[in-house]
Scaffold this motif. Sequence first.
Motif, PDB file in Angstrom:
ATOM      1  N   ARG A  92       0.280  -1.004   0.042  1.00  0.00           N
ATOM      2  CA  ARG A  92       0.035  -0.191  -0.324  1.00  0.00           C
ATOM      3  C   ARG A  92       1.609   1.435   0.178  1.00  0.00           C
ATOM      4  N   ASP A  93       1.840   1.153   0.963  1.00  0.00           N
ATOM      5  CA  ASP A  93       2.803   2.468   0.571  1.00  0.00           C
ATOM      6  C   ASP A  93       3.035   2.554  -0.289  1.00  0.00           C
ATOM      7  N   HIS A 111      -4.208  -5.062   8.647  1.00  0.00           N
ATOM      8  CA  HIS A 111      -4.198  -5.954   6.976  1.00  0.00           C
ATOM      9  C   HIS A 111      -2.871  -5.259   6.468  1.00  0.00           C
ATOM     10  N   ARG A 112      -1.341  -4.805   7.178  1.00  0.00           N
ATOM     11  CA  ARG A 112      -0.697  -4.472   6.594  1.00  0.00           C
ATOM     12  C   ARG A 112       0.128  -5.459   5.967  1.00  0.00           C
ATOM     13  N   ARG A 113       1.159  -4.357   4.752  1.00  0.00           N
ATOM     14  CA  ARG A 113       1.808  -5.698   4.159  1.00  0.00           C
ATOM     15  C   ARG A 113       2.948  -6.469   5.138  1.00  0.00           C
ATOM     16  N   ASP A 114       2.895  -8.383   4.719  1.00  0.00           N
ATOM     17  CA  ASP A 114       3.114  -9.187   5.241  1.00  0.00           C
ATOM     18  C   ASP A 114       3.993  -9.980   4.661  1.00  0.00           C
ATOM     19  N   GLU A 146      -8.078  -3.481   0.948  1.00  0.00           N
ATOM     20  CA  GLU A 146      -7.993  -2.103   0.708  1.00  0.00           C
ATOM     21  C   GLU A 146      -6.651  -1.083   0.555  1.00  0.00           C
ATOM     22  N   ILE A 147      -6.700  -0.630  -0.289  1.00  0.00           N
ATOM     23  CA  ILE A 147      -4.741   0.139  -0.559  1.00  0.00           C
ATOM     24  C   ILE A 147      -4.740   1.356   0.258  1.00  0.00           C
ATOM     25  N   GLY A 148      -6.262   2.565   0.157  1.00  0.00           N
ATOM     26  CA  GLY A 148      -5.586   3.708   0.633  1.00  0.00           C
ATOM     27  C   GLY A 148      -6.545   4.325   0.417  1.00  0.00           C
TER      28      GLY A 148
END
Length: 519
Positions: free
Chosen positions: A307-308, A341-344, A486-488
């Motif tokens: 997402r970042d 649900h952050r990138r992992d 969701e992305i942002g």
Amino acid sequence: MNLTRPLKALAAVALLLAATACQSAVDAQTAAGDASSPPRRGGVAEVGVNLDLVPANVFTNSNVAITTLVGLVYDTLVRHDREGLDPRPALATAWQAADDGRTLTLELRQGVKFHSGRPFTSADAKFSLESYRDPRWNGQLLSTAEVITAVEAPAPDRLVLRLEHPVSNLFDLLATVPVIDSESVADIATGKRFVGTGPFAFTSWRPNTDLSFSRNAEYWDGPPHLDGVHVRVIPDGQSLLAAVRSGQVHLARGIGYRDAEAAAATPGLRAVQLDGAELQAYVGLDTTAPGLSDPRVRRAVAHALDRDRIIEEVFRGRGYPTSLPWPRTSPAYDEGLDGRHRRDVGRAKALLAEHGAPLPEIPLTYVGNDRVFTAIAQIVQANLAEVGIAVKLEPVDSTQFVKQLIGAQFTGLWTTNHSWAQLSPATLTVSAYPFNARRNASHFSSPDYTAAAEAAWKLPAATGPAATAAYRAVSEQLLAGGFLAEIGVVFEQVVVRDALQGVDWTRRRELDLAGAHLR
């Protein structure tokens, strides 16, 4: 009586006459002066958009041409400010709700006329609300419209709504439904005529070419300064950028974020961020597609997304990453849940290992001539390949994409923007195509999600402790279901020449040029 103070209602966008071919033609319409000069009367604002009008989708508010048209031609009963959820007067000047939340009485503005010259009355408000319930228009607030069991017009300036039960998003409906003319409603779907009470009157539409609108000298909130607005359809992003740089258009919608950033560095141009009218970029998942029926795979997709990178590279930092649909201004926003649900990459691979079975190549649908979502699709494809999910890119045109979204016809993944989360949270989960708990584009169904969405919807108010608890339950169900990743939160960027002053907009991204002027 809960009388609201009369405020200047948010007006709409405008369009007219033939487009100028060069800088000198536009400059001939403008006079020297600075931004602080009193607005001068006259001139035609030239607007460029990258997508053409789709008349049958007017009630869905689904692209920049439609939001431009709707904002220009039509009024609604109430308006939302760009901050908060309190309704403000428009064609309704005051209202009173019964204690049980099942009756709302509205006092209507007198002396308002349609562009045809016919007076606006409560019968027109009744007709508009009842028309919105017609499934052929695909109105996304249909569920809320159907809760209204009776629309009564006891006097020309009074409207009474009877509800089956209280709903927390009733004023979202009243701020969304355009007040239309019963005598010309058949012409809306063909694009022949659009008759409203707004600041500009529709003149013509030439498909894939332009739309024209003229000044409504009898507008109830005061006539616009502009003589009109002319909208040019310029699908190619580089051509649209060149048009605003050269002065062929004063305002451009649909320019990519990178191009908007570059244009803002050009003397005489500025990038305007539509604050308060947030959009959310997301990846949708068809839960009936092979492999995607397992929520572990869906959560793996959510954890794989960078997402970042997407926010920084594609949207040029004009937003922020999220795991849930709510902007930070929403009463449903919860900072703790939002980071779940952050990138992992490791977690995504572990979830796929738990799934155990090999996954087929999954199609990813997006609008192919939209450079923003082409770039997002490519990043998503690379992100998913990194965790072991093969993705096939499937670009389509915008009309086909909307058809697939409304008809729930996607067969794998898709990526686009959604709106509505900037309004009452219940509007998103009982109305919007991607989120509707009763029927959504993902074919996702869950008794727990439906119960949570209904509970938040049936509250008498959109804010307060009960609402906060209800929204948390909805968010928990969205995270558990994983049918949308969701992305942002992002903000539309509009590129405007300094010659056009007074540009405004509504919470649903409808341009408001009623107070705009050329200098």
